[in-house]
Design an enzyme around this catalytic site. Structure first.
Site, PDB file in Angstrom:
ATOM      1  N   GLY A  10       0.816  -1.214   0.000  1.00 50.28           N
ATOM      2  CA  GLY A  10       0.000   0.000   0.000  1.00 50.28           C
ATOM      3  C   GLY A  10       0.849   1.264   0.000  1.00 50.28           C
ATOM      4  O   GLY A  10       2.080   1.213  -0.076  1.00 50.28           O
ATOM      5  N   MET A  11       0.154   2.401   0.102  1.00 49.84           N
ATOM      6  CA  MET A  11       0.833   3.704  -0.009  1.00 49.84           C
ATOM      7  C   MET A  11       1.850   3.900   1.126  1.00 49.84           C
ATOM      8  O   MET A  11       3.019   4.195   0.882  1.00 49.84           O
ATOM      9  CB  MET A  11      -0.227   4.811   0.016  1.00 49.84           C
ATOM     10  CG  MET A  11       0.318   6.192  -0.157  1.00 49.84           C
ATOM     11  SD  MET A  11      -0.976   7.374  -0.547  1.00 49.84           S
ATOM     12  CE  MET A  11      -1.895   7.452   0.991  1.00 49.84           C
ATOM     13  N   LEU A  12       1.424   3.719   2.357  1.00 52.94           N
ATOM     14  CA  LEU A  12       2.350   3.863   3.481  1.00 52.94           C
ATOM     15  C   LEU A  12       3.312   2.676   3.533  1.00 52.94           C
ATOM     16  O   LEU A  12       4.506   2.834   3.820  1.00 52.94           O
ATOM     17  CB  LEU A  12       1.560   3.969   4.801  1.00 52.94           C
ATOM     18  CG  LEU A  12       2.379   4.028   6.083  1.00 52.94           C
ATOM     19  CD1 LEU A  12       3.346   5.214   6.082  1.00 52.94           C
ATOM     20  CD2 LEU A  12       1.455   4.111   7.307  1.00 52.94           C
ATOM     21  N   ASP A  48      -4.366 -13.035   3.319  1.00 51.17           N
ATOM     22  CA  ASP A  48      -5.497 -12.196   3.711  1.00 51.17           C
ATOM     23  C   ASP A  48      -5.608 -12.266   5.239  1.00 51.17           C
ATOM     24  O   ASP A  48      -5.864 -13.345   5.789  1.00 51.17           O
ATOM     25  CB  ASP A  48      -6.765 -12.740   3.033  1.00 51.17           C
ATOM     26  CG  ASP A  48      -7.966 -11.856   3.275  1.00 51.17           C
ATOM     27  OD1 ASP A  48      -7.972 -11.116   4.284  1.00 51.17           O
ATOM     28  OD2 ASP A  48      -8.895 -11.894   2.451  1.00 51.17           O
ATOM     29  N   ILE A  49      -5.433 -11.139   5.895  1.00 57.11           N
ATOM     30  CA  ILE A  49      -5.406 -11.167   7.370  1.00 57.11           C
ATOM     31  C   ILE A  49      -6.773 -11.471   7.983  1.00 57.11           C
ATOM     32  O   ILE A  49      -6.880 -11.646   9.194  1.00 57.11           O
ATOM     33  CB  ILE A  49      -4.843  -9.850   7.967  1.00 57.11           C
ATOM     34  CG1 ILE A  49      -5.673  -8.631   7.532  1.00 57.11           C
ATOM     35  CG2 ILE A  49      -3.372  -9.685   7.627  1.00 57.11           C
ATOM     36  CD1 ILE A  49      -5.386  -7.375   8.350  1.00 57.11           C
ATOM     37  N   THR A  74      -9.482   0.728   3.259  1.00 58.83           N
ATOM     38  CA  THR A  74      -9.368   2.170   3.514  1.00 58.83           C
ATOM     39  C   THR A  74     -10.406   3.022   2.778  1.00 58.83           C
ATOM     40  O   THR A  74     -10.296   4.247   2.777  1.00 58.83           O
ATOM     41  CB  THR A  74      -7.958   2.677   3.139  1.00 58.83           C
ATOM     42  OG1 THR A  74      -7.657   2.254   1.804  1.00 58.83           O
ATOM     43  CG2 THR A  74      -6.907   2.148   4.083  1.00 58.83           C
ATOM     44  N   ASP A 114      -7.138   9.775  12.496  1.00 57.98           N
ATOM     45  CA  ASP A 114      -7.770  10.939  13.145  1.00 57.98           C
ATOM     46  C   ASP A 114      -9.291  10.793  13.177  1.00 57.98           C
ATOM     47  O   ASP A 114      -9.969  11.406  13.985  1.00 57.98           O
ATOM     48  CB  ASP A 114      -7.393  12.234  12.400  1.00 57.98           C
ATOM     49  CG  ASP A 114      -7.715  12.186  10.913  1.00 57.98           C
ATOM     50  OD1 ASP A 114      -7.601  11.107  10.309  1.00 57.98           O
ATOM     51  OD2 ASP A 114      -8.096  13.233  10.344  1.00 57.98           O
ATOM     52  N   TYR A 137     -16.032   3.109   8.845  1.00 53.98           N
ATOM     53  CA  TYR A 137     -14.573   2.983   8.717  1.00 53.98           C
ATOM     54  C   TYR A 137     -13.900   3.339  10.050  1.00 53.98           C
ATOM     55  O   TYR A 137     -13.056   2.593  10.555  1.00 53.98           O
ATOM     56  CB  TYR A 137     -14.064   3.897   7.598  1.00 53.98           C
ATOM     57  CG  TYR A 137     -12.561   4.077   7.579  1.00 53.98           C
ATOM     58  CD1 TYR A 137     -11.723   3.059   7.116  1.00 53.98           C
ATOM     59  CD2 TYR A 137     -11.971   5.262   8.040  1.00 53.98           C
ATOM     60  CE1 TYR A 137     -10.344   3.222   7.107  1.00 53.98           C
ATOM     61  CE2 TYR A 137     -10.589   5.425   8.034  1.00 53.98           C
ATOM     62  CZ  TYR A 137      -9.778   4.410   7.570  1.00 53.98           C
ATOM     63  OH  TYR A 137      -8.412   4.572   7.581  1.00 53.98           O
ATOM     64  N   LYS A 141     -11.712   0.865  12.536  1.00 51.02           N
ATOM     65  CA  LYS A 141     -10.310   1.136  12.893  1.00 51.02           C
ATOM     66  C   LYS A 141     -10.177   1.234  14.419  1.00 51.02           C
ATOM     67  O   LYS A 141      -9.209   0.759  15.004  1.00 51.02           O
ATOM     68  CB  LYS A 141      -9.824   2.434  12.247  1.00 51.02           C
ATOM     69  CG  LYS A 141      -9.660   2.402  10.746  1.00 51.02           C
ATOM     70  CD  LYS A 141      -8.544   1.478  10.280  1.00 51.02           C
ATOM     71  CE  LYS A 141      -7.158   1.929  10.689  1.00 51.02           C
ATOM     72  NZ  LYS A 141      -6.107   1.038  10.169  1.00 51.02           N
TER      73      LYS A 141
END
Ligand SMILES: NC(=O)c1ccc[n+]([C@@H]2O[C@H](COP(=O)([O-])OP(=O)(O)OC[C@H]3O[C@@H](n4cnc5c(N)ncnc54)[C@H](OP(=O)(O)O)[C@@H]3O)[C@@H](O)[C@H]2O)c1
Length: 301
Positions: A10-12, A48-49, A74, A114, A137, A141
């Site tokens: 992924g991005m991060l 796959d978690i 996400t 956040d 979402y 999280k």
């Protein structure tokens, strides 16, 4: 240090791989098949978690010193309709990883958001403020956070916000792409946050877990919840104006009500990096400086 990065494609995840690849033994996990650029350099695991048994088996087999868990579903608006997908991946997937970590008392670093706050405080949120997630979402999280806190002793929960980085679709690329097609864009003014460059966040995570020269085994003093973002704050409108500062695209400010997205978002979700400051660490640079580097990195400046 043997580090397992979950969500490495992924991005991060990609920036974490880059920042942590020197001097550490990396294992990469993702639900996707790995591109050759990663599989030729690192040990990879396509998993796959949400599969609890396989996650337990494979993660304990690797037996890392720490798991950095950035895998998630996400899609904030998509979560409103795909509720099961969000809770399965973000809450139960995180529980599955935590259970695997529990076996050998492996440390776990989890990225949260956040959005766990309702945005009504009117000033930056510190780590000691009570979360009040408003969307599916955000709830999924937050449940990831709760599972970790109840199952593990050695954990870091890192809340960050408004991520942009070279390996994923994000607000900056969306605005740049729209500006190529349209002369006028409407952007929301009544949501305030702190844009954060994934490269800066990855470096901060490396500092946090002591991967940069410090003895990892002494990490116990810094476990817990952390807020880590670039410095400064803005609205999405101000963020877009900064991205397009050299263009002649007209930006029109609108409200969240006018935009009418399926998921409720906090009006003000700036995260005070309070514990980072109490620790005496240098704040991350201002988001405008980070944005400038990012635009250079993607060839837009
Ligand atoms: N983006 C933001 O603005 C933001 C803000 C605050 C916090 N965060 C958090 O930061 C973390 C990283 O975000 P990001 O934007 O880098 O996300 P991303 O680009 O979507 O990366 C997440 C990775 O996890 C993988 N994944 C999804 N479901 C999985 C599963 N069941 N098993 C294994 N891997 C799975 C994804 O694969 P697929 O792409 O194939 O689904 C993707 O490669 C996430 O935990 C997110 O909640 C993000």
């Amino acid at each position: 240090m043997r580090i397992l990065i979950a969500g490495a494609c992924g991005m991060l995840g990609r920036d974490l791989v880059e920042v942590l690849s020197e001097g550490q033994e990396l294992y990469l996990l993702d639900v996707e098949r790995f591109p050759p650029s990663l599989s030729s350099q690192f040990s990879t695991l396509t998993l796959d978690i949400t599969d609890s048994e396989k996650t337990y088996r494979e993660v304990t087999k690797i037996n890392p010193d720490i798991v950095i868990h950035v895998a998630a579903y996400t899609d904030v608006d998509g979560s409103e309709t795909n509720r099961d997908l969000a809770f399965r991946a973000n809450a139960l997937g995180t529980r599955n990883i935590a259970l695997a970590c529990q076996r050998f008392d492996t440390a776990l670093l989890y990225i949260s958001t956040d959005f766990v706050f309702d945005g009504e405080k009117g000033e930056p949120y510190v780590e000691f403020d009570r979360p009040e997630p408003q969307s599916i979402y955000a709830k999924s999280k937050y449940w990831g956070e709760l599972y970790i806190e109840s199952l593990l002793n050695r954990f870091y929960i890192v809340r960050s916000s408004w991520l942009f980085g070279k390996s994923g679709k994000n607000f900056v690329t969306t605005i740049l792409n729209l500006a190529k097609e349209k002369k006028k864009l409407e952007v929301v003014t009544d949501q305030i946050g702190s844009p954060t460059y994934t490269k800066d966040l990855a470096r901060a995570i490396a500092q946090l877990i002591g991967a940069r020269g410090k003895d990892f085994s002494t990490g116990a003093s810094v476990y817990g919840i952390w807020h880590i973002t670039n410095s400064g704050q803005c609205s999405w409108y101000e963020f877009a104006a900064q991205i397009l500062q050299d263009s002649d695209v007209h930006l029109k400010p609108i409200t969240s009500e006018e935009l009418d997205r399926p998921a409720r978002r906090p009006k003000f979700s700036v995260l005070d990096n309070y514990i980072w400051r109490l620790q005496g660490w240098k704040p991350l640079r201002h988001w405008k400086e980070a944005l400038k580097d990012y635009l250079k990195e993607i060839g837009e400046q």
